[in-house]
Design a protein around this motif. Structure first.
Motif, PDB file in Angstrom:
ATOM      1  N   TYR A   1       0.841  -1.206   0.000  1.00 48.07           N
ATOM      2  CA  TYR A   1       0.000   0.000   0.000  1.00 48.07           C
ATOM      3  C   TYR A   1       0.874   1.254   0.000  1.00 48.07           C
ATOM      4  O   TYR A   1       0.673   2.161  -0.799  1.00 48.07           O
ATOM      5  CB  TYR A   1      -0.916  -0.045   1.231  1.00 48.07           C
TER       6      TYR A   1
ATOM      7  N   PHE B   1       2.338   4.960  -3.062  1.00 43.70           N
ATOM      8  CA  PHE B   1       2.311   6.429  -2.970  1.00 43.70           C
ATOM      9  C   PHE B   1       3.607   7.023  -3.487  1.00 43.70           C
ATOM     10  O   PHE B   1       4.688   6.715  -2.988  1.00 43.70           O
ATOM     11  CB  PHE B   1       2.118   6.871  -1.508  1.00 43.70           C
TER      12      PHE B   1
ATOM     13  N   GLY C   1      -3.913   6.418   7.919  1.00 42.30           N
ATOM     14  CA  GLY C   1      -4.513   7.541   7.189  1.00 42.30           C
ATOM     15  C   GLY C   1      -3.538   8.643   6.819  1.00 42.30           C
ATOM     16  O   GLY C   1      -3.855   9.526   6.024  1.00 42.30           O
TER      17      GLY C   1
ATOM     18  N   GLU D   1      -2.572   8.854   2.805  1.00 42.65           N
ATOM     19  CA  GLU D   1      -3.532   9.511   1.935  1.00 42.65           C
ATOM     20  C   GLU D   1      -3.601  11.007   2.269  1.00 42.65           C
ATOM     21  O   GLU D   1      -3.701  11.852   1.376  1.00 42.65           O
ATOM     22  CB  GLU D   1      -4.907   8.863   2.118  1.00 42.65           C
ATOM     23  N   GLN D   2      -3.521  11.318   3.555  1.00 43.92           N
ATOM     24  CA  GLN D   2      -3.558  12.719   3.983  1.00 43.92           C
ATOM     25  C   GLN D   2      -2.414  13.513   3.341  1.00 43.92           C
ATOM     26  O   GLN D   2      -2.611  14.610   2.826  1.00 43.92           O
ATOM     27  CB  GLN D   2      -3.450  12.784   5.522  1.00 43.92           C
TER      28      GLN D   2
ATOM     29  N   LYS E   1      -2.940  13.436  -0.782  1.00 43.23           N
ATOM     30  CA  LYS E   1      -4.107  14.181  -1.259  1.00 43.23           C
ATOM     31  C   LYS E   1      -4.095  15.629  -0.806  1.00 43.23           C
ATOM     32  O   LYS E   1      -4.476  16.521  -1.530  1.00 43.23           O
ATOM     33  CB  LYS E   1      -5.388  13.531  -0.734  1.00 43.23           C
TER      34      LYS E   1
ATOM     35  N   HIS F   1      -6.658  12.273   9.857  1.00 42.26           N
ATOM     36  CA  HIS F   1      -5.928  11.043   9.502  1.00 42.26           C
ATOM     37  C   HIS F   1      -6.512   9.810  10.172  1.00 42.26           C
ATOM     38  O   HIS F   1      -6.336   8.690   9.693  1.00 42.26           O
ATOM     39  CB  HIS F   1      -4.425  11.206   9.770  1.00 42.26           C
TER      40      HIS F   1
ATOM     41  N   LEU G   1      -9.515   8.829   7.912  1.00 41.09           N
ATOM     42  CA  LEU G   1      -8.958   8.313   6.646  1.00 41.09           C
ATOM     43  C   LEU G   1      -8.421   6.898   6.846  1.00 41.09           C
ATOM     44  O   LEU G   1      -8.621   6.014   6.013  1.00 41.09           O
ATOM     45  CB  LEU G   1      -7.820   9.221   6.152  1.00 41.09           C
TER      46      LEU G   1
ATOM     47  N   THR H   1      -9.769   3.454   5.067  1.00 42.27           N
ATOM     48  CA  THR H   1      -8.859   2.637   4.239  1.00 42.27           C
ATOM     49  C   THR H   1      -8.884   1.182   4.693  1.00 42.27           C
ATOM     50  O   THR H   1      -8.946   0.246   3.893  1.00 42.27           O
ATOM     51  CB  THR H   1      -7.419   3.190   4.342  1.00 42.27           C
TER      52      THR H   1
END
Ligand SMILES: [Fe+2]
Length: 259
Positions: A16, A20, A72, A75-76, A79, A91, A94, A98
Motif C-alpha cells: 500500500y 504512494f 490515514g 492519503e492525507q 491528497k 488522519h 482516513l 482505508t
C-alpha cells in the motif's frame, strides 16, 4: 491470532505504502518517515509489552494496531499535502476508511477488530477518553505509549540535525517566532500534556511534543525516553528563555521521578 495474520497485514501495508509517489521531495521524505514510524511503533510495542502480561496472541494484535495506527497519514499527505488534521481531513477517519475499504481485518474476530479500531481511533487524543472498553484499554495505552516514544525519537532527531524550515510539514507549517504561548507554559507547569489547539509557534510545538511524557502508561516508556535523552536534545534546539528553562526543568524532574 497467529503470526501469519500479522505478516499478511504487514505485506499489504508495504505494498500500500509503495503505491504512494510524489514529485514533491518533502512529501516523499515524509511518506518514508511515516512508514518507518509505523514499523518502529510495532517494534516498540513488543519492547514495552513485557510489562503488560499479554499473551502471544494479544501481542500480535497490539502490533497490528501499532502498525496501522497512522494508516490515514499516507492519503492525507498525498491528497492534502499536510500532517495537519482538520474536521474535514482527519488522519484517523482516513485510516479507518482505508482499513474497511480493503477489508484488512478480515482474519480477525469482531472483538479483535474492535480493539484495533479503538486503538487507531484513540491513539492521539490529548486525554484518553473514559469511554474506552476495558478490553481495548491496554491495547490503546500500549499504542499511545509506543507512538509517543517514536514521535519524540523523530522530532528530537529532526530538530537536532536539520536546518529550521527544511521539513515544513513536520514543523506543522508553524511560525518560528520565539514566543511561548501562555496556555502551553501553564499546561506544562501543571504537568499536563499540552493541547494541540494551544500550539501557535514552532517552540510551542516542541514543548507540546516534550509534554507527551505526562501521559505515559508504562515504566519502560519513561526509561526509554530518559535513556535516549530526547527531551534534552529538543531543549538544546530552543531559545534559552525563562519559560523554556522553567518548563524543561519541570519535565526533567517529572521524568526522573518516574524512573
Ligand atoms: Fe503515530
Amino acid at each position: 491470532m497467529r503470526e501469519e495474520v500479522y505478516n499478511n497485514i504487514e505485506a499489504w501495508f508495504e505494498n500500500y505504502v509503495a503505491g504512494f509517489e510524489s514529485e514533491i521531495e518533502e512529501i516523499g521524505t515524509n511518506i518514508e518517515l511515516k512508514k518507518n514510524h509505523s514499523f518502529r511503533v510495532s517494534e516498540l510495542i513488543t519492547e514495552l509489552s513485557e510489562e503488560w502480561e499479554l499473551d502471544e496472541a494479544d501481542l500480535i494484535l497490539a502490533r497490528i494496531a501499532g502498525l496501522l495506527h497512522d494508516l490515514g497519514r499516507f492519503e492525507q499527505l498525498i491528497k492534502y499535502g499536510t500532517f495537519s488534521d482538520t474536521e474535514q481531513i482527519n488522519h484517523i477517519q482516513l485510516g479507518i476508511s482505508t482499513l474497511e475499504e480493503n477489508n484488512l481485518l478480515s482474519e480477525l474476530s469482531d472483538e479483535e477488530s474492535k480493539i484495533v479500531i479503538d486503538s487507531i481511533q484513540n491513539h492521539n487524543e490529548t486525554l484518553l477518553p473514559k469511554s474506552i472498553s476495558p478490553t481495548s484499554l491496554p491495547f490503546v495505552k500500549l499504542v499511545r505509549d509506543a507512538d509517543k516514544i517514536d514521535i519524540l525519537h523523530i522530532v528530537a532527531n529532526y530538530y537536532s540535525n536539520n536546518k529550521q524550515g527544511s521539513n515544513k510539514r513536520l514543523e506543522m507549517e508553524l511560525s518560528d517566532k520565539h514566543d511561548i504561548s501562555k496556555k502551553v507554559f501553564q499546561s506544562i507547569i501543571n504537568e499536563k500534556v499540552v493541547d494541540y489547539k494551544d500550539v501557535m509557534t514552532l517552540n510551542d510545538l516542541k514543548l507540546q511534543q516534550m509534554s507527551l511524557i505526562f501521559d505515559l502508561n508504562s515504566k519502560k516508556s519513561f526509561k526509554i525516553i530518559s535513556e535516549k535523552t530526547y527531551l534534552k536534545q529538543i531543549f538544546e534546539t530552543m531559545p534559552k528563555k525563562d519559560e523554556v528553562i522553567d518548563t524543561y526543568r519541570q519535565m526533567k524532574i517529572f521524568l526522573e521521578n518516574q524512573l
